[in-house]
Design a protein around this motif. Structure first.
Motif, PDB file in Angstrom:
ATOM      1  N   ARG A  51      -3.303 -18.336   8.071  1.00 32.85           N
ATOM      2  CA  ARG A  51      -3.696 -17.559   6.906  1.00 32.85           C
ATOM      3  C   ARG A  51      -3.082 -16.172   6.985  1.00 32.85           C
ATOM      4  NH1 ARG A  51     -10.203 -18.864   6.258  1.00 32.85           N
ATOM      5  NH2 ARG A  51      -9.992 -21.114   5.903  1.00 32.85           N
ATOM      6  N   LEU A  52      -2.878 -15.579   5.829  1.00 32.60           N
ATOM      7  CA  LEU A  52      -2.324 -14.227   5.782  1.00 32.60           C
ATOM      8  C   LEU A  52      -3.363 -13.227   6.294  1.00 32.60           C
ATOM      9  CD1 LEU A  52      -0.507 -14.309   2.323  1.00 32.60           C
ATOM     10  CD2 LEU A  52       0.473 -14.637   4.590  1.00 32.60           C
ATOM     11  N   PRO A  53      -2.951 -12.275   7.125  1.00 32.80           N
ATOM     12  CA  PRO A  53      -3.902 -11.295   7.704  1.00 32.80           C
ATOM     13  C   PRO A  53      -4.216 -10.177   6.718  1.00 32.80           C
ATOM     14  CG  PRO A  53      -1.723 -10.924   8.607  1.00 32.80           C
ATOM     15  CD  PRO A  53      -1.605 -12.142   7.728  1.00 32.80           C
ATOM     16  N   TRP A  54      -4.988 -10.486   5.706  1.00 30.68           N
ATOM     17  CA  TRP A  54      -5.283  -9.498   4.669  1.00 30.68           C
ATOM     18  C   TRP A  54      -6.068  -8.313   5.210  1.00 30.68           C
ATOM     19  CZ3 TRP A  54      -3.105  -9.576  -0.014  1.00 30.68           C
ATOM     20  CH2 TRP A  54      -2.565 -10.777  -0.480  1.00 30.68           C
ATOM     21  N   LEU A  55      -7.115  -8.546   5.946  1.00 31.99           N
ATOM     22  CA  LEU A  55      -7.998  -7.459   6.363  1.00 31.99           C
ATOM     23  C   LEU A  55      -7.283  -6.451   7.249  1.00 31.99           C
ATOM     24  CD1 LEU A  55     -11.329  -9.406   7.053  1.00 31.99           C
ATOM     25  CD2 LEU A  55     -10.722  -8.010   5.073  1.00 31.99           C
ATOM     26  N   THR A  56      -6.588  -6.940   8.277  1.00 28.29           N
ATOM     27  CA  THR A  56      -5.890  -6.010   9.173  1.00 28.29           C
ATOM     28  C   THR A  56      -4.773  -5.277   8.452  1.00 28.29           C
ATOM     29  OG1 THR A  56      -4.472  -7.839   9.922  1.00 28.29           O
ATOM     30  CG2 THR A  56      -6.440  -7.340  11.237  1.00 28.29           C
ATOM     31  N   LEU A  92      -4.692  -4.466   5.186  1.00 27.19           N
ATOM     32  CA  LEU A  92      -5.314  -3.437   4.352  1.00 27.19           C
ATOM     33  C   LEU A  92      -5.781  -2.248   5.188  1.00 27.19           C
ATOM     34  CD1 LEU A  92      -7.399  -5.624   1.870  1.00 27.19           C
ATOM     35  CD2 LEU A  92      -5.380  -4.242   1.341  1.00 27.19           C
ATOM     36  N   ALA A  93      -6.363  -2.554   6.372  1.00 25.78           N
ATOM     37  CA  ALA A  93      -6.821  -1.465   7.235  1.00 25.78           C
ATOM     38  C   ALA A  93      -5.648  -0.614   7.711  1.00 25.78           C
ATOM     39  CB  ALA A  93      -7.580  -2.046   8.429  1.00 25.78           C
ATOM     40  N   LEU A  94      -4.535  -1.266   8.092  1.00 21.91           N
ATOM     41  CA  LEU A  94      -3.361  -0.512   8.523  1.00 21.91           C
ATOM     42  C   LEU A  94      -2.767   0.310   7.384  1.00 21.91           C
ATOM     43  CD1 LEU A  94      -1.594  -3.153  10.795  1.00 21.91           C
ATOM     44  CD2 LEU A  94      -2.421  -0.916  11.517  1.00 21.91           C
ATOM     45  N   THR A  95      -2.751  -0.253   6.190  1.00 22.61           N
ATOM     46  CA  THR A  95      -2.215   0.473   5.036  1.00 22.61           C
ATOM     47  C   THR A  95      -3.026   1.737   4.776  1.00 22.61           C
ATOM     48  OG1 THR A  95      -1.415  -1.586   4.048  1.00 22.61           O
ATOM     49  CG2 THR A  95      -1.683   0.301   2.580  1.00 22.61           C
ATOM     50  N   ALA A  96      -4.338   1.613   4.782  1.00 23.13           N
ATOM     51  CA  ALA A  96      -5.187   2.777   4.557  1.00 23.13           C
ATOM     52  C   ALA A  96      -5.007   3.813   5.667  1.00 23.13           C
ATOM     53  CB  ALA A  96      -6.648   2.337   4.468  1.00 23.13           C
ATOM     54  N   PHE A  97      -4.933   3.340   6.921  1.00 25.16           N
ATOM     55  CA  PHE A  97      -4.786   4.271   8.034  1.00 25.16           C
ATOM     56  C   PHE A  97      -3.465   5.027   7.956  1.00 25.16           C
ATOM     57  CE2 PHE A  97      -3.246   5.218  12.324  1.00 25.16           C
ATOM     58  CZ  PHE A  97      -4.293   5.979  12.813  1.00 25.16           C
ATOM     59  N   VAL A  98      -2.370   4.327   7.623  1.00 27.23           N
ATOM     60  CA  VAL A  98      -1.057   4.976   7.546  1.00 27.23           C
ATOM     61  C   VAL A  98      -1.013   5.982   6.397  1.00 27.23           C
ATOM     62  CG1 VAL A  98       1.383   4.563   7.063  1.00 27.23           C
ATOM     63  CG2 VAL A  98       0.177   3.107   8.690  1.00 27.23           C
ATOM     64  N   GLN A  99      -1.572   5.626   5.260  1.00 28.24           N
ATOM     65  CA  GLN A  99      -1.549   6.534   4.114  1.00 28.24           C
ATOM     66  C   GLN A  99      -2.363   7.791   4.402  1.00 28.24           C
ATOM     67  OE1 GLN A  99       0.157   6.365   1.334  1.00 28.24           O
ATOM     68  NE2 GLN A  99       0.906   4.246   1.350  1.00 28.24           N
ATOM     69  N   VAL A 151       4.487  -5.246   4.121  1.00 27.56           N
ATOM     70  CA  VAL A 151       5.288  -6.360   4.630  1.00 27.56           C
ATOM     71  C   VAL A 151       4.646  -6.995   5.866  1.00 27.56           C
ATOM     72  CG1 VAL A 151       6.748  -5.038   6.205  1.00 27.56           C
ATOM     73  CG2 VAL A 151       7.678  -7.052   5.065  1.00 27.56           C
ATOM     74  N   LEU A 152       3.725  -6.261   6.511  1.00 27.59           N
ATOM     75  CA  LEU A 152       3.037  -6.817   7.682  1.00 27.59           C
ATOM     76  C   LEU A 152       2.160  -8.005   7.321  1.00 27.59           C
ATOM     77  CD1 LEU A 152       1.957  -3.548   9.534  1.00 27.59           C
ATOM     78  CD2 LEU A 152       3.829  -5.089  10.122  1.00 27.59           C
ATOM     79  N   LEU A 153       1.902  -8.190   6.031  1.00 27.98           N
ATOM     80  CA  LEU A 153       1.124  -9.340   5.600  1.00 27.98           C
ATOM     81  C   LEU A 153       1.797 -10.659   5.983  1.00 27.98           C
ATOM     82  CD1 LEU A 153      -1.524  -9.813   3.980  1.00 27.98           C
ATOM     83  CD2 LEU A 153      -0.103 -10.058   1.942  1.00 27.98           C
ATOM     84  N   PRO A 188       2.026   8.095  11.301  1.00 25.66           N
ATOM     85  CA  PRO A 188       1.560   6.739  11.643  1.00 25.66           C
ATOM     86  C   PRO A 188       2.472   5.622  11.148  1.00 25.66           C
ATOM     87  CG  PRO A 188      -0.221   8.051  10.678  1.00 25.66           C
ATOM     88  CD  PRO A 188       1.042   8.804  10.459  1.00 25.66           C
ATOM     89  N   ILE A 189       3.538   5.943  10.413  1.00 25.86           N
ATOM     90  CA  ILE A 189       4.417   4.864   9.955  1.00 25.86           C
ATOM     91  C   ILE A 189       5.004   4.082  11.117  1.00 25.86           C
ATOM     92  CG2 ILE A 189       6.473   6.343   9.851  1.00 25.86           C
ATOM     93  CD1 ILE A 189       7.310   4.709   7.353  1.00 25.86           C
ATOM     94  N   PHE A 190       5.131   4.773  12.279  1.00 25.60           N
ATOM     95  CA  PHE A 190       5.669   4.070  13.451  1.00 25.60           C
ATOM     96  C   PHE A 190       4.709   2.969  13.936  1.00 25.60           C
ATOM     97  CE2 PHE A 190       7.835   8.182  13.571  1.00 25.60           C
ATOM     98  CZ  PHE A 190       9.151   7.760  13.691  1.00 25.60           C
ATOM     99  N   LEU A 191       3.434   3.066  13.543  1.00 24.45           N
ATOM    100  CA  LEU A 191       2.490   2.026  13.915  1.00 24.45           C
ATOM    101  C   LEU A 191       2.865   0.693  13.273  1.00 24.45           C
ATOM    102  CD1 LEU A 191      -0.148   1.296  15.384  1.00 24.45           C
ATOM    103  CD2 LEU A 191      -1.390   1.963  13.303  1.00 24.45           C
ATOM    104  N   ALA A 192       3.425   0.740  12.065  1.00 23.73           N
ATOM    105  CA  ALA A 192       3.853  -0.491  11.399  1.00 23.73           C
ATOM    106  C   ALA A 192       4.952  -1.181  12.197  1.00 23.73           C
ATOM    107  CB  ALA A 192       4.325  -0.178   9.986  1.00 23.73           C
TER     108      ALA A 192
END
Length: 427
Positions: free
Chosen positions: A39-44, A46-53, A83-85, A114-118
């Motif tokens: 399954r696509l990792p939606w929750l993680t 979304l959490a990473l997107t919010a954290f990076v922004q 794209v991490l999805l 935090p973009i380097f976290l991606a």
């Protein structure tokens, strides 16, 4: 795993347009091992997107020499995390995509953050999925691009008027960051492989236990049915032969057939009940040497006279050894009924402090007739003895006839040796 992914194009291999030095992949048709069924990792994501922004907004305040975050920067941050999805389904593509978007972000002069976290998450997913070279290539591309931007291209890139050459010491920090990403990713990959190995070992152990249990059940059913059917076969032949001339004797044979079949059905039912409900206790105790008189009576009904001799001081025998001893004697007497022309057999039970010895003799000669057996009787006896670390010797006697000798160890204190299932032997 890397070796499997490094097949170059050729006969039987992937087409040339799906090949790359980091391994074959097809973005629109992922292989199953690359997470195509996950399954696509939606929750993680979304959490990473919010954290990076949010984290990039905080990071911007301490970097006054960088370009302020604008809608284009927000779009790049969103692309780097969105794209991490697909990181489990297309780990190679995602690793290079996040590295490329991050290079564009840095080249546009936006603040470090935090973009380097991606990039770290995408490389971790690639390494865990087995695409080690893809992860190394992505971080190497990011590092090399950063060197070019920070030390040569900065004059022509935003922010305008930037003429300050960055210190090479800063690159050491980047190098440490890159090594940390690779190290953590490799640790995750090794841990996942260890889990997979442990799961495979547990599955193999469960399969081995199931095979051993099936073998034990098959051996038990063989011993029960072989003896009873041999008695039924002999009595049926006798009944047919005497049906007209001696009806009373034929009636006796039929009575014996009924008793033998009833006993066989009871023992088969007990074995099958154990198979259906392994956690339940058997309804009847397992047979042992105390039932030798029953074997003697059954053998007598077939015309075979059995003399039983007991030597030594009778001691308490562990249940597993007692059952094996009974089945060995039962199978040996069955073989006498089937294959020997003698109508007399002798059974010796010899108790010693460390072993129980069983010996079954008949005077022969062998009839050579096909009695309908499976040919696994001696193999079954050897398996029973080997499971208890005992031995079986079977063969013709020098003075004629046949002898079966079994030696079963008796542990001190009445405890039983840990049984193991011996491999089957072909007869």
């Amino acid at each position: 795993m890397d070796e499997q992914r490094e097949r170059r194009p050729g006969p039987g291999g992937p087409p040339w347009w799906n090949w790359a030095p980091w391994g074959p992949w097809t973005p629109w048709n992922p292989a199953p091992e690359e997470g195509g069924g996950r399954r696509l990792p939606w929750l993680t994501t979304l959490a990473l997107t919010a954290f990076v922004q949010i984290g990039s907004s905080f990071a911007e305040h301490g970097q006054l020499d960088r370009v302020e975050l604008n809608p284009f920067a927000r779009l790049l941050l969103f692309l780097a995390t969105a794209v991490l999805l697909l990181r489990h389904r297309h780990p190679v593509l995602v690793a290079y995509a996040t590295a490329a978007v991050t290079l564009v972000y840095i080249g546009a002069g936006f603040p470090y953050g935090p973009i380097f976290l991606a990039v770290a998450v995408s490389c971790f997913a690639a390494v865990v999925a087995g695409h080690r070279r893809a992860a190394w290539g992505a971080v190497g591309m990011l590092w090399g691009g950063h060197l070019l931007i920070a030390h040569w291209l900065y004059r022509w890139l935003p922010p305008g008027g930037d003429e300050v050459v960055r210190s090479w010491g800063e690159e050491l920090v980047v190098a440490v960051w890159v090594v940390a990403i690779v190290a953590v990713s490799e640790l995750g990959r090794l841990r996942r492989e260890q889990w997979a190995k442990e799961r495979a070992e547990r599955a193999q152990a469960a399969k081995r236990r199931a095979d051993e249990e099936r073998l034990r059940m098959a051996r038990e059913l063989h011993d029960v049915l072989a003896h009873s059917i041999s008695v039924i076969n002999v009595q049926a032949g006798m009944g047919l032969a005497l049906l007209d001339s001696d009806p009373e004797q034929a009636r006796t044979a039929l009575t014996t057939i009924k008793a033998a079949s009833k006993e066989a059905l009871g023992e088969v039912r007990q074995v099958l009940d154990t198979l259906r409900a392994p956690g339940d206790a058997p309804r009847a105790p397992a047979p042992g040497l105390d039932r030798l008189p029953e074997l003697v009576e059954q053998a007598k009904s077939t015309g075979l006279t059995v003399d039983v001799t007991t030597e030594g001081t009778r001691t308490k025998v562990p249940p597993g050894t007692d059952l094996a001893a009974f089945r060995i004697v039962q199978e040996a007497l069955t073989n006498v009924v089937r294959h020997s022309g003698s109508r007399h057999a002798r059974v010796l039970v010899h108790y010693e402090p460390a072993a129980l010895t069983l010996r079954v003799d008949d005077d022969g000669p062998a009839t050579g007739a096909d009695a309908g057996g499976s040919g696994n009787g001696l193999a079954g006896m050897r398996e029973r003895a080997a499971a208890l670390d005992g031995t079986i010797e079977a063969g013709p006697r020098p003075d004629g006839g046949f002898r079966v000798t079994a030696v079963l160890p008796l542990p001190p204190g009445g405890g039983g040796p840990k049984a193991r299932t011996a491999p089957r032997e072909d007869q």
